[in-house]
Design a protein around this motif. Structure first.
Motif, PDB file in Angstrom:
ATOM      1  N   CYS A 293       9.874 -22.519   7.009  1.00  0.00           N
ATOM      2  CA  CYS A 293       9.815 -21.481   5.988  1.00  0.00           C
ATOM      3  C   CYS A 293      10.274 -20.157   6.581  1.00  0.00           C
ATOM      4  CB  CYS A 293       8.393 -21.345   5.433  1.00  0.00           C
ATOM      5  SG  CYS A 293       7.147 -21.051   6.726  1.00  0.00           S
ATOM      6  N   THR A 294      10.540 -19.209   5.709  1.00  0.00           N
ATOM      7  CA  THR A 294      10.911 -17.859   6.118  1.00  0.00           C
ATOM      8  C   THR A 294      10.052 -16.865   5.344  1.00  0.00           C
ATOM      9  OG1 THR A 294      13.190 -18.517   6.589  1.00  0.00           O
ATOM     10  CG2 THR A 294      12.779 -16.173   6.250  1.00  0.00           C
ATOM     11  N   PHE A 295       9.454 -15.910   6.053  1.00  0.00           N
ATOM     12  CA  PHE A 295       8.598 -14.894   5.438  1.00  0.00           C
ATOM     13  C   PHE A 295       9.192 -13.505   5.684  1.00  0.00           C
ATOM     14  CE2 PHE A 295       4.936 -17.967   6.373  1.00  0.00           C
ATOM     15  CZ  PHE A 295       5.007 -18.522   5.107  1.00  0.00           C
ATOM     16  N   SER A 296       9.252 -12.698   4.635  1.00  0.00           N
ATOM     17  CA  SER A 296       9.744 -11.328   4.769  1.00  0.00           C
ATOM     18  C   SER A 296       8.587 -10.396   5.115  1.00  0.00           C
ATOM     19  CB  SER A 296      10.415 -10.874   3.473  1.00  0.00           C
ATOM     20  OG  SER A 296       9.510 -10.967   2.382  1.00  0.00           O
ATOM     21  N   LEU A 297       8.927  -9.273   5.741  1.00  0.00           N
ATOM     22  CA  LEU A 297       7.937  -8.285   6.170  1.00  0.00           C
ATOM     23  C   LEU A 297       8.075  -6.998   5.369  1.00  0.00           C
ATOM     24  CD1 LEU A 297       8.361  -8.650  10.050  1.00  0.00           C
ATOM     25  CD2 LEU A 297       6.488  -9.562   8.678  1.00  0.00           C
ATOM     26  N   SER A 298       6.993  -6.250   5.293  1.00  0.00           N
ATOM     27  CA  SER A 298       7.006  -4.936   4.654  1.00  0.00           C
ATOM     28  C   SER A 298       6.159  -3.962   5.462  1.00  0.00           C
ATOM     29  CB  SER A 298       6.442  -5.007   3.223  1.00  0.00           C
ATOM     30  OG  SER A 298       7.330  -5.678   2.358  1.00  0.00           O
ATOM     31  N   TRP A 299       6.517  -2.680   5.367  1.00  0.00           N
ATOM     32  CA  TRP A 299       5.652  -1.641   5.901  1.00  0.00           C
ATOM     33  C   TRP A 299       4.543  -1.379   4.898  1.00  0.00           C
ATOM     34  CZ3 TRP A 299       6.131  -0.322  10.775  1.00  0.00           C
ATOM     35  CH2 TRP A 299       7.373  -0.383  11.396  1.00  0.00           C
ATOM     36  N   VAL A 300       3.317  -1.290   5.366  1.00  0.00           N
ATOM     37  CA  VAL A 300       2.187  -1.021   4.478  1.00  0.00           C
ATOM     38  C   VAL A 300       1.264   0.003   5.122  1.00  0.00           C
ATOM     39  CG1 VAL A 300       2.211  -3.277   3.350  1.00  0.00           C
ATOM     40  CG2 VAL A 300       0.873  -2.958   5.439  1.00  0.00           C
ATOM     41  N   ALA A 301       0.513   0.688   4.268  1.00  0.00           N
ATOM     42  CA  ALA A 301      -0.451   1.667   4.755  1.00  0.00           C
ATOM     43  C   ALA A 301      -1.531   1.869   3.700  1.00  0.00           C
ATOM     44  CB  ALA A 301       0.235   2.998   5.062  1.00  0.00           C
ATOM     45  N   SER A 302      -2.635   2.435   4.116  1.00  0.00           N
ATOM     46  CA  SER A 302      -3.708   2.774   3.191  1.00  0.00           C
ATOM     47  C   SER A 302      -3.281   3.956   2.321  1.00  0.00           C
ATOM     48  CB  SER A 302      -4.969   3.138   3.970  1.00  0.00           C
ATOM     49  OG  SER A 302      -5.914   3.758   3.121  1.00  0.00           O
ATOM     50  N   PRO A 303      -3.634   3.939   1.035  1.00  0.00           N
ATOM     51  CA  PRO A 303      -3.365   5.117   0.191  1.00  0.00           C
ATOM     52  C   PRO A 303      -3.997   6.388   0.749  1.00  0.00           C
ATOM     53  CG  PRO A 303      -4.029   3.231  -1.141  1.00  0.00           C
ATOM     54  CD  PRO A 303      -4.270   2.856   0.284  1.00  0.00           C
ATOM     55  N   ASN A 304      -5.048   6.231   1.564  1.00  0.00           N
ATOM     56  CA  ASN A 304      -5.734   7.397   2.125  1.00  0.00           C
ATOM     57  C   ASN A 304      -4.861   8.194   3.098  1.00  0.00           C
ATOM     58  OD1 ASN A 304      -8.056   6.741   0.697  1.00  0.00           O
ATOM     59  ND2 ASN A 304      -8.874   5.479   2.361  1.00  0.00           N
ATOM     60  N   LEU A 305      -3.758   7.610   3.574  1.00  0.00           N
ATOM     61  CA  LEU A 305      -2.855   8.349   4.455  1.00  0.00           C
ATOM     62  C   LEU A 305      -1.985   9.338   3.685  1.00  0.00           C
ATOM     63  CD1 LEU A 305      -1.586   5.695   7.053  1.00  0.00           C
ATOM     64  CD2 LEU A 305      -3.510   7.275   7.213  1.00  0.00           C
TER      65      LEU A 305
ATOM     66  N   ALA B 148      -4.933  -1.402   9.065  1.00  0.00           N
ATOM     67  CA  ALA B 148      -4.128  -0.691   8.075  1.00  0.00           C
ATOM     68  C   ALA B 148      -4.972  -0.281   6.870  1.00  0.00           C
ATOM     69  CB  ALA B 148      -2.961  -1.556   7.637  1.00  0.00           C
ATOM     70  N   ILE B 149      -5.823  -1.188   6.413  1.00  0.00           N
ATOM     71  CA  ILE B 149      -6.710  -0.878   5.287  1.00  0.00           C
ATOM     72  C   ILE B 149      -7.623   0.293   5.619  1.00  0.00           C
ATOM     73  CG2 ILE B 149      -8.663  -1.753   3.926  1.00  0.00           C
ATOM     74  CD1 ILE B 149      -7.328  -4.524   4.070  1.00  0.00           C
ATOM     75  N   ASP B 150      -8.069   0.362   6.878  1.00  0.00           N
ATOM     76  CA  ASP B 150      -8.976   1.434   7.304  1.00  0.00           C
ATOM     77  C   ASP B 150      -8.239   2.713   7.680  1.00  0.00           C
ATOM     78  OD1 ASP B 150     -11.149  -0.201   6.926  1.00  0.00           O
ATOM     79  OD2 ASP B 150     -11.221  -0.896   8.994  1.00  0.00           O
TER      80      ASP B 150
END
Length: 301
Positions: free
Chosen positions: A162-174, A231-233
């Protein structure tokens, strides 16, 4: 002719060591010696030169001559089992190495299929980074690896999973701006990412090293679940497989960050050594391919 004796002959010839063969076949060293002695008596020839000490055990000229024939017998025996649908006949231990991305996606379905088709099989599972799993496949301490592949070795079989794509993510608090961001802007925060010695880490690190200004700081981890939690924190900005953040995006605990550059997709393979022939790994790989394909279909719906 005793199948276990033939199997033992091939593994001792491959590993060059009675102790390693005993570990691989989950038995004792005296049992390995007894099987080889029994096979030699049955064939009426000497198969190995036993010099003792730490020296590898070497095949005799007759052993070298007979080895291809024994390998062919074992291969044809396993093909007969497959043709007859005798998957329940498989027993022993499958030493499985798994990347954490697979653990968090379709591994449960794969293990369920494995248990259903080969109920007499035990599984010893190792979750680790691809570099370590790859070494385990090469030195045969692992039978099968579900990892970021392929492994470029002539005796390694690689089947695409399989192949999985990546994304940049961050908490909305940032409170990051809702626009296309330059990497220099992301570098103001710790970059939470894959462990060192992994392909994603090397790629991301190289990209940030090319930037002008202060160096980026990396929080690298072997645990993607830990990266997601950090990231969530709001500890920093992370790059994660999209399939691992669906619930968090829906709940609003994470949001995707649009950036001028995103790491390459992750391609996974089922990889195993076929010298000597490894029927457990071959059959398990077929099931892994099915599990990965089914998971990809569900995600596309």
């Amino acid at each position: 002719m005793n199948y276990k004796r033939l199997e033992t002959f091939v593994w001792v010839a491959s590993l060059g060591n009675f102790r390693k063969a005993a570990e691989r076949l989950h038995t004792t060293q005296p049992a390995i010696s007894a099987r080889i002695s029994g096979l030699e008596a049955e064939l009426g020839v000497k198969l190995f030169e036993r010099e003792g000490g730490s020296s590898p055990i070497m095949l005799t000229s007759k052993g070298k001559e007979l080895l291809p024939y024994v390998e062919k017998i074992l291969y044809q025996t396993e093909q007969l089992r497959k043709r007859a649908g005798l998957s329940t006949a498989y027993s022993g231990v499958l030493r499985l190495g798994v990347s954490e991305t697979i653990v968090n996606t379709w591994l449960p379905d794969f293990l369920s299929r494995l248990n259903k088709d080969m109920p007499n099989l035990d599984v010893e599972m190792t979750v680790d980074i691809t570099a370590n799993l790859s070494n385990g496949i090469k030195d045969r301490s692992l039978d099968l690896g579900l990892l970021m592949g392929p492994i470029s070795e002539p005796n390694i079989v690689n089947r695409e999973l399989c192949t999985f794509s990546l994304s940049w993510v961050a908490s909305p608090n940032l409170n990051l701006p809702d626009r296309l961001l330059y990497l220099e802007e992301l570098a103001k925060w710790p970059i939470i990412t894959y462990a060192r010695a992994t392909k994603p880490y090397v790629e991301i690190n190289q990209k940030f090293r090319e930037l002008d200004g202060p160096p980026a700081h990396f929080f690298a981890s072997t645990s993607l679940a830990a990266c997601r939690s950090l990231a969530i924190d709001a500890v920093g900005i992370s790059t994660l497989p999209n399939i691992m953040i669906t619930k968090e995006l829906e709940a609003g605990s994470l949001r995707k960050i649009r950036a001028v550059w995103t790491p390459s997709d992750l391609t996974f393979t089922a990889s195993y050594s076929d010298e000597p022939f490894n029927p457990l790994a071959e059959v398990a790989t077929d099931l892994a391919v099915i599990a990965a394909q089914e998971y990809s279909k569900k995600q596309a719906q």
